[in-house]
Design a protein around this motif. Structure first.
Motif, PDB file in Angstrom:
ATOM      1  N   THR A 457      -9.745   6.980  -1.147  1.00 24.44           N
ATOM      2  CA  THR A 457      -9.596   7.409   0.084  1.00 24.44           C
ATOM      3  C   THR A 457      -9.399   8.954  -0.160  1.00 24.44           C
ATOM      4  N   VAL A 458      -9.925   9.439  -1.385  1.00 26.22           N
ATOM      5  CA  VAL A 458      -9.532  11.099  -1.414  1.00 26.22           C
ATOM      6  C   VAL A 458     -11.032  11.869  -0.736  1.00 26.22           C
ATOM      7  N   PRO A 459     -10.753  12.698   0.036  1.00 26.09           N
ATOM      8  CA  PRO A 459     -11.716  13.341   0.805  1.00 26.09           C
ATOM      9  C   PRO A 459     -12.773  13.709  -0.207  1.00 26.09           C
ATOM     10  N   ARG A 460     -14.062  13.817   0.055  1.00 28.00           N
ATOM     11  CA  ARG A 460     -15.085  14.182  -0.479  1.00 28.00           C
ATOM     12  C   ARG A 460     -15.933  15.374   0.111  1.00 28.00           C
ATOM     13  N   GLY A 461     -15.853  15.483   1.489  1.00 26.48           N
ATOM     14  CA  GLY A 461     -16.686  16.482   2.315  1.00 26.48           C
ATOM     15  C   GLY A 461     -17.396  15.485   3.191  1.00 26.48           C
ATOM     16  N   GLY A 462     -18.447  16.642   3.834  1.00 32.45           N
ATOM     17  CA  GLY A 462     -19.071  16.027   4.768  1.00 32.45           C
ATOM     18  C   GLY A 462     -19.106  16.715   6.123  1.00 32.45           C
ATOM     19  N   LEU A 463     -19.499  16.114   6.973  1.00 32.73           N
ATOM     20  CA  LEU A 463     -19.496  16.897   8.777  1.00 32.73           C
ATOM     21  C   LEU A 463     -17.969  17.129   8.960  1.00 32.73           C
ATOM     22  N   GLN A 516      -7.915  17.626   0.888  1.00 28.32           N
ATOM     23  CA  GLN A 516      -7.287  16.730  -0.123  1.00 28.32           C
ATOM     24  C   GLN A 516      -5.695  17.083  -0.085  1.00 28.32           C
ATOM     25  N   ALA A 517      -5.250  18.264   0.151  1.00 24.37           N
ATOM     26  CA  ALA A 517      -3.930  18.578   0.091  1.00 24.37           C
ATOM     27  C   ALA A 517      -3.127  17.867   1.383  1.00 24.37           C
ATOM     28  N   LEU A 518      -3.918  17.957   2.396  1.00 23.21           N
ATOM     29  CA  LEU A 518      -3.677  17.264   3.897  1.00 23.21           C
ATOM     30  C   LEU A 518      -3.324  15.811   3.472  1.00 23.21           C
ATOM     31  N   HIS A 519      -4.511  15.132   2.857  1.00 25.52           N
ATOM     32  CA  HIS A 519      -4.269  13.825   2.509  1.00 25.52           C
ATOM     33  C   HIS A 519      -3.234  13.495   1.609  1.00 25.52           C
ATOM     34  N   LEU A 520      -3.268  14.258   0.580  1.00 21.01           N
ATOM     35  CA  LEU A 520      -1.789  14.005  -0.358  1.00 21.01           C
ATOM     36  C   LEU A 520      -0.603  13.995   0.336  1.00 21.01           C
ATOM     37  N   GLN A 521      -0.393  14.895   1.119  1.00 18.63           N
ATOM     38  CA  GLN A 521       0.922  14.881   2.076  1.00 18.63           C
ATOM     39  C   GLN A 521       0.993  13.612   2.933  1.00 18.63           C
ATOM     40  N   LEU A 527       4.248   6.725   1.543  1.00 15.46           N
ATOM     41  CA  LEU A 527       5.017   6.282   0.564  1.00 15.46           C
ATOM     42  C   LEU A 527       6.675   6.306   0.729  1.00 15.46           C
ATOM     43  N   ARG A 528       7.176   7.466   1.513  1.00 16.43           N
ATOM     44  CA  ARG A 528       8.384   7.438   1.976  1.00 16.43           C
ATOM     45  C   ARG A 528       8.560   6.305   3.130  1.00 16.43           C
ATOM     46  N   ASP A 529       7.580   6.297   4.030  1.00 18.36           N
ATOM     47  CA  ASP A 529       7.978   5.389   5.041  1.00 18.36           C
ATOM     48  C   ASP A 529       7.786   3.863   4.650  1.00 18.36           C
ATOM     49  N   SER A 530       7.222   3.709   3.550  1.00 20.85           N
ATOM     50  CA  SER A 530       7.063   2.224   2.979  1.00 20.85           C
ATOM     51  C   SER A 530       7.986   2.007   1.725  1.00 20.85           C
ATOM     52  N   ALA A 531       8.967   2.851   1.697  1.00 21.08           N
ATOM     53  CA  ALA A 531       9.949   2.508   0.650  1.00 21.08           C
ATOM     54  C   ALA A 531      10.453   0.872   0.830  1.00 21.08           C
ATOM     55  N   SER A 532      10.619   0.492   1.741  1.00 21.81           N
ATOM     56  CA  SER A 532      11.195  -1.031   1.701  1.00 21.81           C
ATOM     57  C   SER A 532      10.002  -1.970   2.039  1.00 21.81           C
ATOM     58  N   LEU A 533       8.627  -1.336   1.879  1.00 20.92           N
ATOM     59  CA  LEU A 533       7.578  -2.443   2.086  1.00 20.92           C
ATOM     60  C   LEU A 533       6.940  -3.044   1.009  1.00 20.92           C
ATOM     61  N   ASP A 534       5.893  -3.575   0.815  1.00 23.72           N
ATOM     62  CA  ASP A 534       5.358  -4.437   0.114  1.00 23.72           C
ATOM     63  C   ASP A 534       4.967  -3.682  -1.329  1.00 23.72           C
ATOM     64  N   ALA A 535       5.395  -4.095  -2.576  1.00 20.11           N
ATOM     65  CA  ALA A 535       5.119  -3.403  -3.844  1.00 20.11           C
ATOM     66  C   ALA A 535       3.617  -3.141  -4.032  1.00 20.11           C
ATOM     67  N   ASP A 536       2.744  -4.066  -3.689  1.00 25.10           N
ATOM     68  CA  ASP A 536       1.270  -3.957  -3.554  1.00 25.10           C
ATOM     69  C   ASP A 536       0.862  -2.764  -2.874  1.00 25.10           C
ATOM     70  N   TRP A 537       1.425  -2.394  -1.662  1.00 29.25           N
ATOM     71  CA  TRP A 537       0.985  -1.513  -0.865  1.00 29.25           C
ATOM     72  C   TRP A 537       1.422  -0.072  -1.451  1.00 29.25           C
ATOM     73  N   GLN A 538       2.568  -0.026  -1.974  1.00 30.47           N
ATOM     74  CA  GLN A 538       3.198   1.271  -2.849  1.00 30.47           C
ATOM     75  C   GLN A 538       2.278   1.466  -4.035  1.00 30.47           C
ATOM     76  N   SER A 539       1.887   0.626  -4.702  1.00 33.18           N
ATOM     77  CA  SER A 539       0.921   0.824  -5.856  1.00 33.18           C
ATOM     78  C   SER A 539      -0.459   1.162  -5.336  1.00 33.18           C
ATOM     79  N   GLN A 546      -2.647   9.553  -7.168  1.00 30.25           N
ATOM     80  CA  GLN A 546      -3.037   9.907  -8.555  1.00 30.25           C
ATOM     81  C   GLN A 546      -4.366  10.312  -8.489  1.00 30.25           C
ATOM     82  N   ALA A 547      -5.349   9.732  -7.635  1.00 24.32           N
ATOM     83  CA  ALA A 547      -6.754  10.137  -7.640  1.00 24.32           C
ATOM     84  C   ALA A 547      -7.032  11.263  -7.012  1.00 24.32           C
ATOM     85  N   CYS A 548      -6.116  11.720  -5.929  1.00 26.87           N
ATOM     86  CA  CYS A 548      -6.195  12.839  -5.204  1.00 26.87           C
ATOM     87  C   CYS A 548      -5.537  14.305  -5.810  1.00 26.87           C
ATOM     88  N   ILE A 549      -4.475  14.020  -6.620  1.00 26.57           N
ATOM     89  CA  ILE A 549      -4.059  15.016  -7.578  1.00 26.57           C
ATOM     90  C   ILE A 549      -5.303  15.418  -8.556  1.00 26.57           C
TER      91      ILE A 549
END
Length: 607
Positions: A457-463, A516-521, A527-539, A546-549
């Motif tokens: 999902t990391v932005p790489r550019g384009g139009l 990329q900074a906007l995407h990281l946010q 992650l904050r919204d999903s604290a009580s959701l599926d562990a696979d989704w959080q992972s 980590q890929a974005c960082i």
């Protein structure tokens, strides 16, 4: 399935506010915030200025305070302290009341002129079986006599596919009350010759937009859409992708209450086509007539057509003040969109982290959860209610009010529709896009499967980076006309075309880091919204975090741009960027002349 949220009118009991668009000026003791529109100002501490950036959407003061303490743990959950700061900012005049916008939109306005019939354009490329299916669908599901003209714009590369499409149009015309013109390679070449003969001084710019031979080996999505604009100058135009059906459906969670959104769609997830067909309700609405119902109306008339006689603050809940500050009763609806059922139309499944919690909850409670969502391409993407936004994006069925001077599309590469939406908003800053609360089936004949491991999902550019660069041409004041605004866009492209290679590299790095900074946010918010959701989704979110960082720690060269052939050095890539920027800038300067000539060409060449 029940709706997951209360309607916007539920929030009308308290006033709603949003932070004005401000300049931030460092001063002794903090930051001076100055509202661009009014000049109102207040000095706050730097950390307060950062927190206030999260107050752009319309919320109640209490809603803002609770949002801030949720986002900033350092506030210690103290809602009262956050409210005290917000009231201070409000007293200084930097919080815009939603009621002010409602008063302007609900004010008097001249009645809309009677809307004329629309022109329909189908765009296709090497999918004759899909064309055949769509034409049959039009004969069954559309009231074709309501349209002035129909076009099939064929961008196919294979001669056999062109021949099959032309024959399909001929058979269609035996049954349709409104004739369809086939616009294939021969007809497109005739149009190209016609306009170049009458505008020889603009030949290079015209070829940049229309000459397919200039874009060999590249998917020319935007070129076909520009042809649709040139064939329908002065008309309301509806553009259809070839792999949709002419039918309209609504999901149980969709309803008719109007809202002003942030452009983000909601989603639902299904096992297969049969699964979603069992859960949606077919509508008697002809989707072409549905698009035409509000396309080209002013905002006041469009609200009335949607059953909203009076705009209230609740309609603006969570809408961005920067977007909607200057709308008024006569704001034109220049673009209409509808949702899609079936294939989402995206190249990857990397759009999932952009979804809001309501859609994520649907995804994770479906059988198979995250893996099913990543692996399959059977979705609903759309709006649960009629939604006004400031700019259009991607829609397999799109209405365009081509009575206005809409911009051309960039001829190649993905993201041409988002770039078009941004340019339209720059040309008409008080205009709006409307997405209806119903969807059309989007069913590619070729099998498309997702990636169960999840796409990056990391932005790489384009139009999207060009879109951001052109945003620097924006002028919010209502004074300058469309010709001046088009020239501002062209000058911005001239600037890009004249940058040195090091300057282009710096622009690319800065724009990519910003994306990329906007995407990281966004990933952090999910992650904050999903604290009580599926562990696979959080992972999954954490892996992308980590890929974005890691990507943000790199120093990317122009060779990292999507679609750049391997082996090209930075100088060659920079030269290509400069050439395309100069070509598009020249095309914008030629555009109004090209529109005028094309109106005559469409009549003389295709009747």
């Amino acid at each position: 399935m029940t709706d997951d949220r209360s309607g916007p009118q539920a929030m009308d009991s308290e006033p709603m506010y949003a932070l004005e668009d401000c300049d931030s000026l460092p001063v002794t003791g903090g930051v001076l915030l100055v509202a661009k529109a009014t000049g109102a100002r207040v000095t706050v501490m730097q950390e307060v200025a950062m927190a206030l950036q999260h107050c752009a959407p319309f919320r109640t003061l209490d809603g803002h305070a609770r949002h801030l303490v949720a986002v900033f743990p350092q506030l210690g959950g103290n809602v009262e302290d956050a409210l005290r700061v917000l009231r201070h900012v409000q007293d200084a005049g930097l919080l815009l009341p939603a009621a002010d916008i409602c008063q302007r939109v609900n004010g008097p306005v001249d009645a809309n002129a009677e809307l004329d019939r629309t022109v329909v354009c189908i765009i296709t490329c090497d999918r004759p079986a899909a064309v055949e299916r769509l034409l049959e669908s039009l004969l069954r599901g559309a009231r074709l006599a309501r349209h002035k003209k129909l076009y099939l714009i064929d961008d196919s590369r294979e001669a056999a596919h062109c021949a099959a499409n032309e024959e399909a149009v001929q058979r269609f015309n035996l049954l349709s009350p409104t004739g369809m013109s086939y616009i294939g390679p021969v007809q497109q070449q005739a149009l190209l010759g016609f306009v170049i003969e009458r505008l020889p001084q603009r030949e290079e710019a015209i070829r940049f937009l229309l000459d397919r031979s200039q874009w060999q080996g590249l998917a020319s999505y935007g070129r076909a859409r520009t042809l649709a604009l040139l064939l329908t100058v002065g008309e309301r135009c509806i553009v259809m992708d070839d792999d949709v059906l002419c039918a309209a459906y609504r999901l149980p969670q969709q309803h008719g209450e109007v809202t002003f959104g942030n452009g983000q769609r909601e989603a639902d997830f299904f096992r297969d086509t049969q699964d979603w067909q069992q859960q949606v309700s077919p509508l008697e609405t002809d989707p072409l007539a549905g698009h035409g119902s509000c396309l080209g109306l002013n905002l006041s008339a469009a609200l009335g057509a949607l059953g909203c006689e009076t705009l209230t603050p609740g309609h603006l809940a969570d809408g961005n003040a920067i977007w909607y500050r200057d709308i008024h009763a006569a704001s034109p609806v220049l673009i209409t969109q509808s949702g899609s059922l079936g294939d989402p139309g995206t190249a990857t499944n990397g759009w999932l982290p952009n979804l809001q919690p309501v859609s994520l909850q649907r995804m994770l409670r479906r059988p198979g959860g995250l893996f099913q969502a990543l692996s399959q391409r059977h979705n609903w993407l759309g709006q649960p209610q009629p939604t006004f936004t400031k700019r259009g994006s991607m829609s397999q069925l799109t209405g365009l009010d081509n009575r206005h001077v809409l911009p051309p599309y960039f001829p190649v590469l993905r993201g041409e529709d988002q770039l078009f939406g941004t340019m339209t908003d720059i040309l008409y800053p008080d205009s709006l896009s409307l997405e209806y609360n119903w969807s059309v089936p989007h069913l590619p004949l070729e099998e498309r499967r997702g990636n169960g491991a999840g796409d990056a999902t990391v932005p790489r550019g384009g139009l999207s980076l060009l879109e951001g660069f052109l945003s620097g041409a924006r002028c919010a004041d209502a004074g300058p006309g469309v010709t001046t605004r088009m020239e501002r866009l062209a000058c911005r492209l001239d600037e890009l075309a004249e940058l040195s290679t090091s300057g282009l590299q710096a622009q690319f790095r800065t724009a990519l880091l910003r994306a990329q900074a906007l995407h990281l946010q966004t990933l952090g918010d999910r992650l904050r919204d999903s604290a009580s959701l599926d562990a696979d989704w959080q992972s999954y979110l954490q892996d992308n975090q980590q890929a974005c960082i890691q990507a943000m720690q790199e120093v990317p060269g122009l060779a990292r741009l999507p679609g750049v052939p391997r082996g090209l050095d930075e100088e060659a890539i920079a030269a290509g960027i400069r050439s395309r920027a100069a070509g598009f800038g020249a095309a914008l300067r030629a555009w109004q002349d090209l529109r005028s000539v094309s109106a005559t060409a469409a009549m003389e060449l295709f009747g």
